[in-house]
Design an enzyme around this catalytic site. Structure first.
Site, PDB file in Angstrom:
ATOM      1  N   ASP A 150      -3.880   1.320  -1.993  1.00 53.08           N
ATOM      2  CA  ASP A 150      -3.871  -0.131  -1.816  1.00 53.08           C
ATOM      3  C   ASP A 150      -3.441  -0.852  -3.102  1.00 53.08           C
ATOM      4  O   ASP A 150      -3.200  -2.052  -3.088  1.00 53.08           O
ATOM      5  CB  ASP A 150      -5.259  -0.603  -1.375  1.00 53.08           C
ATOM      6  CG  ASP A 150      -5.240  -2.000  -0.786  1.00 53.08           C
ATOM      7  OD1 ASP A 150      -4.130  -2.514  -0.514  1.00 53.08           O
ATOM      8  OD2 ASP A 150      -6.329  -2.576  -0.604  1.00 53.08           O
TER       9      ASP A 150
ATOM     10  N   LYS B 232       7.520  -8.897  -5.897  1.00 55.00           N
ATOM     11  CA  LYS B 232       6.870  -7.919  -5.013  1.00 55.00           C
ATOM     12  C   LYS B 232       7.094  -8.350  -3.573  1.00 55.00           C
ATOM     13  O   LYS B 232       6.683  -9.435  -3.172  1.00 55.00           O
ATOM     14  CB  LYS B 232       5.362  -7.852  -5.314  1.00 55.00           C
ATOM     15  CG  LYS B 232       4.539  -7.106  -4.254  1.00 55.00           C
ATOM     16  CD  LYS B 232       3.035  -7.091  -4.569  1.00 55.00           C
ATOM     17  CE  LYS B 232       2.223  -6.485  -3.427  1.00 55.00           C
ATOM     18  NZ  LYS B 232       0.755  -6.472  -3.699  1.00 55.00           N
TER      19      LYS B 232
ATOM     20  N   LYS C 143      -7.386  -1.065   4.241  1.00 58.52           N
ATOM     21  CA  LYS C 143      -8.174  -2.280   4.046  1.00 58.52           C
ATOM     22  C   LYS C 143      -9.111  -2.473   5.234  1.00 58.52           C
ATOM     23  O   LYS C 143      -8.811  -2.018   6.340  1.00 58.52           O
ATOM     24  CB  LYS C 143      -7.246  -3.502   3.981  1.00 58.52           C
ATOM     25  CG  LYS C 143      -6.460  -3.635   2.694  1.00 58.52           C
ATOM     26  CD  LYS C 143      -5.631  -4.914   2.713  1.00 58.52           C
ATOM     27  CE  LYS C 143      -4.798  -5.046   1.451  1.00 58.52           C
ATOM     28  NZ  LYS C 143      -5.598  -5.235   0.236  1.00 58.52           N
TER      29      LYS C 143
ATOM     30  N   ASP D 272       0.735  -5.298   3.988  1.00 61.89           N
ATOM     31  CA  ASP D 272      -0.087  -4.394   3.172  1.00 61.89           C
ATOM     32  C   ASP D 272      -1.360  -4.022   3.930  1.00 61.89           C
ATOM     33  O   ASP D 272      -2.332  -4.771   3.930  1.00 61.89           O
ATOM     34  CB  ASP D 272      -0.428  -5.076   1.838  1.00 61.89           C
ATOM     35  CG  ASP D 272      -1.256  -4.178   0.929  1.00 61.89           C
ATOM     36  OD1 ASP D 272      -1.361  -2.964   1.214  1.00 61.89           O
ATOM     37  OD2 ASP D 272      -1.780  -4.701  -0.079  1.00 61.89           O
TER      38      ASP D 272
ATOM     39  N   ARG E 224       1.986  -2.769  -7.856  1.00 57.91           N
ATOM     40  CA  ARG E 224       2.389  -2.375  -9.210  1.00 57.91           C
ATOM     41  C   ARG E 224       3.345  -1.184  -9.167  1.00 57.91           C
ATOM     42  O   ARG E 224       4.193  -1.045 -10.044  1.00 57.91           O
ATOM     43  CB  ARG E 224       1.136  -2.102 -10.064  1.00 57.91           C
ATOM     44  CG  ARG E 224       0.289  -0.977  -9.571  1.00 57.91           C
ATOM     45  CD  ARG E 224      -1.154  -1.031 -10.100  1.00 57.91           C
ATOM     46  NE  ARG E 224      -1.964  -2.057  -9.412  1.00 57.91           N
ATOM     47  CZ  ARG E 224      -3.241  -2.301  -9.685  1.00 57.91           C
ATOM     48  NH1 ARG E 224      -3.862  -1.621 -10.635  1.00 57.91           N
ATOM     49  NH2 ARG E 224      -3.899  -3.229  -9.021  1.00 57.91           N
TER      50      ARG E 224
ATOM     51  N   ASP F  36       2.047 -10.724   1.683  1.00 63.41           N
ATOM     52  CA  ASP F  36       2.079  -9.880   0.484  1.00 63.41           C
ATOM     53  C   ASP F  36       3.502  -9.686  -0.066  1.00 63.41           C
ATOM     54  O   ASP F  36       3.716  -8.941  -1.020  1.00 63.41           O
ATOM     55  CB  ASP F  36       1.415  -8.535   0.786  1.00 63.41           C
ATOM     56  CG  ASP F  36       0.806  -7.904  -0.450  1.00 63.41           C
ATOM     57  OD1 ASP F  36       0.511  -8.648  -1.407  1.00 63.41           O
ATOM     58  OD2 ASP F  36       0.632  -6.672  -0.465  1.00 63.41           O
TER      59      ASP F  36
ATOM     60  N   GLU G 229      -0.606  -0.909  -4.450  1.00 63.17           N
ATOM     61  CA  GLU G 229       0.788  -0.525  -4.234  1.00 63.17           C
ATOM     62  C   GLU G 229       1.790  -1.452  -4.905  1.00 63.17           C
ATOM     63  O   GLU G 229       2.905  -1.037  -5.218  1.00 63.17           O
ATOM     64  CB  GLU G 229       1.074  -0.459  -2.724  1.00 63.17           C
ATOM     65  CG  GLU G 229       1.432  -1.779  -2.039  1.00 63.17           C
ATOM     66  CD  GLU G 229       0.323  -2.818  -2.067  1.00 63.17           C
ATOM     67  OE1 GLU G 229      -0.844  -2.443  -2.313  1.00 63.17           O
ATOM     68  OE2 GLU G 229       0.614  -4.012  -1.877  1.00 63.17           O
TER      69      GLU G 229
END
Ligand code: BES
Ligand code: MN
Ligand code: ZN
Length: 492
Positions: free
Chosen positions: A338, A256, A268, A261, A342, A279, A340
């Protein structure tokens, strides 16, 4: 990018010790036994080492600790470091001792008198791993930007140099991972990340960059919907290391790579959002592992794939409630923008299996805050559909001192991601948040692909020093994956 401090291995030259600059280090056993180098240093300092060994301070010192004497008379060096090390110290203990030495060394040059120490190669690895700093954005004062070189004297220097070479490849890989993870998101954009990966062709890796129009053609709407609010274009990068037999199916590593993010429209909170520069940690570990494998010319086929996107809110961003179709064909209801990671992984994992028919697949992601609630910063969450592969990974991680703990999967958890209007939804609510995230990924794993998902949200970057890294990015996983490749996927 920071460079690995060079370590030279040389046969012991007792007559050079007095003139060595920077720091000089000797090994002393907890019983106070000195080797040849130690005895020479003791003589040069007119008994300072013997006095230290006789002191209360030394009596309290444990194996792996360093005691430093500043501006020692009789030596040109600025400091003498006495590394207390048990003769029977194992590899992990030797690494920790090397790391302790790196910490006191800081940026000085170091001459390390390792005598005939058994685990000298691991001592060098610990030194190399811990001799890391991320100071690219510290305006230079009087401080040298580079760390001074290390010379290790050893009675069998060639043998130790040969043993250390593949270990130092791991250190170099881990340093690359840390550099990527520590880098701020205005510098490490998706395109800059891709460019740094492309540089690894120098090492013999084949690197391909897939741009947005190609991703669109492949049908990667799940990945693309994450990046569509950002000014930085989304990318998938494929790195191939073909060190094995031509017809051997590769191991696939998938990372990933969310370079930042914000949460997207499901924004967030402000507090701590700056941490989301890390991230892309999964992609960072994949990159560092590929680097290590190439540097040590691993006799295995491994393909590393990373999905590089930035999750930003904008007028073009994906909304909560949107439905997207993944490359696999599965439709996904985006409940929370959020969640995201996956979405990104689902398409890259599918592409990896579709194109490479891998013998096994391991994905890494800073996927959920919930894994930090469950396991803290000590262990990554390990999810797998294959006990044999999973146990081999847990064993490799254990041997490298990288915390890893297996978590469950199961139908009851899978039921939590059923969607009212699409095939699945991208969140399963608060209970078992890390497991429902893993269940989501499992939907994109083919029946016969042995698979491990590593949730590294708690271990990729930490707020305090670890044994082998200063605070910040750790490089967790590079050593474990390298060992897994060596023990399970390499020929002969
Ligand atoms: N990148 C985060 C997970 C994360 C949190 C990584 C803390 C490192 C430190 C991930 O994309 C995320 O936001 N996950 C959400 C999922 C939720 C919306 C279902 C989370 O964990 O809160
Ligand atoms: Mn998120
Ligand atoms: Zn994320």
């Amino acid at each position: 990018m920071s460079r690995l401090t060079p370590i030279r291995f040389q046969d012991t030259d007792l007559d050079a010790i007095a003139e060595a600059s920077g720091r000089v280090a000797i090994l002393v056993t907890p019983e106070g036994k000195l080797d040849l180098g130690g005895r020479r240093v003791n003589r040069l300092t007119r008994g300072a080492v013997a006095r230290l060994v006789a002191s209360d301070r030394f009596a309290k010192a444990k194996s792996g600790q360093v005691i430093s004497l500043a501006w020692p008379a009789g030596l040109a060096a600025d400091a003498l470091d006495i590394l207390v090390l048990d003769r029977k110290a194992d590899k992990v203990a030797a690494r920790k001792a090397g790391a302790a030495l790196a910490k006191v060394k800081d940026k000085a040059a170091l001459t390390l008198l390792a005598g005939n120490a058994k685990e000298a190669a691991d001592l060098a690895l610990g030194l190399a791993l811990r001799d890391y700093r991320f100071d690219a954005y510290k305006s230079a004062g009087d401080d040298p930007q580079d760390s001074g070189a290390v010379v290790m004297y050893h009675s069998r220097s060639q043998e130790i140099a040969d043993a250390a070479a593949p270990l130092l490849a791991v250190a170099e890989g881990a340093h690359m991972t840390r550099d990527l993870v520590n880098e701020p998101a205005n510098v490490l954009t998706t395109t800059e990340f891709a460019a740094r990966l492309a540089e690894m062709t120098e090492l013999g890796l084949t690197v391909e960059l897939l741009e947005e129009d190609e991703l669109e053609k492949l049908g990667m709407r799940a990945l693309l919907c994450v990046g569509q609010g950002s000014a930085s274009p989304s990318r998938v990068v494929v790195m191939q290391w073909n060190g094995g037999a031509a017809d051997d199916a590769p191991l696939a590593l998938v990372g990933k790579g969310v370079v930042f993010d914000t949460g997207g429209i499901s924004l967030k909170p402000a507090a701590g959002m700056e941490d989301m520069t890390m991230d892309m940690g999964g992609a960072g570990v994949v990159a560092g592992t590929m680097r290590a494998l190439a540097l040590r010319k691993a006799r295995a086929n491994v393909v590393g794939l990373v999905g590089l996107v930035e999750n930003m809110p904008s007028g073009e961003a994906t909304r909560p409630g949107d439905v997207v179709r993944s490359m696999q064909g599965t439709t996904i209801e985006v409940i929370n923008t959020d969640a995201e990671g996956r979405l990104v992984l689902s398409d890259v994992m599918w592409y990896a299996q579709d194109r490479f028919k891998p013998t096994a697949m391991i994905d890494l992601a800073t996927l959920t805050g919930a894994i930090i609630i469950g396991l803290g910063h000590e262990n990554a969450g390990v999810f797998s559909n294959d006990d044999d592969l999973c146990n081999a990974f847990l064993k490799a991680a254990g041997a490298e001192g990288e915390g890893a703990w297996r978590m469950p999967l199961g139908k009851a958890y899978d039921d939590l991601i059923k969607s009212r209007i699409a095939d699945i939804k991208n969140t399963g609510g608060r209970p078992a948040g890390s497991i429902t995230a893993a269940q989501f990924l499992a939907r994109f794993v083919k029946e016969d692909t042995p698979w491990i998902h590593l949730d590294i949200a708690g271990v990729a970057s930490v707020k305090s020093d670890t044994d082998f890294a200063p605070k910040g990015a750790t490089g967790w996983g590079v050593a474990a994956l390298n060992r897994l490749v060596r023990d399970r996927f390499e020929q002969e």
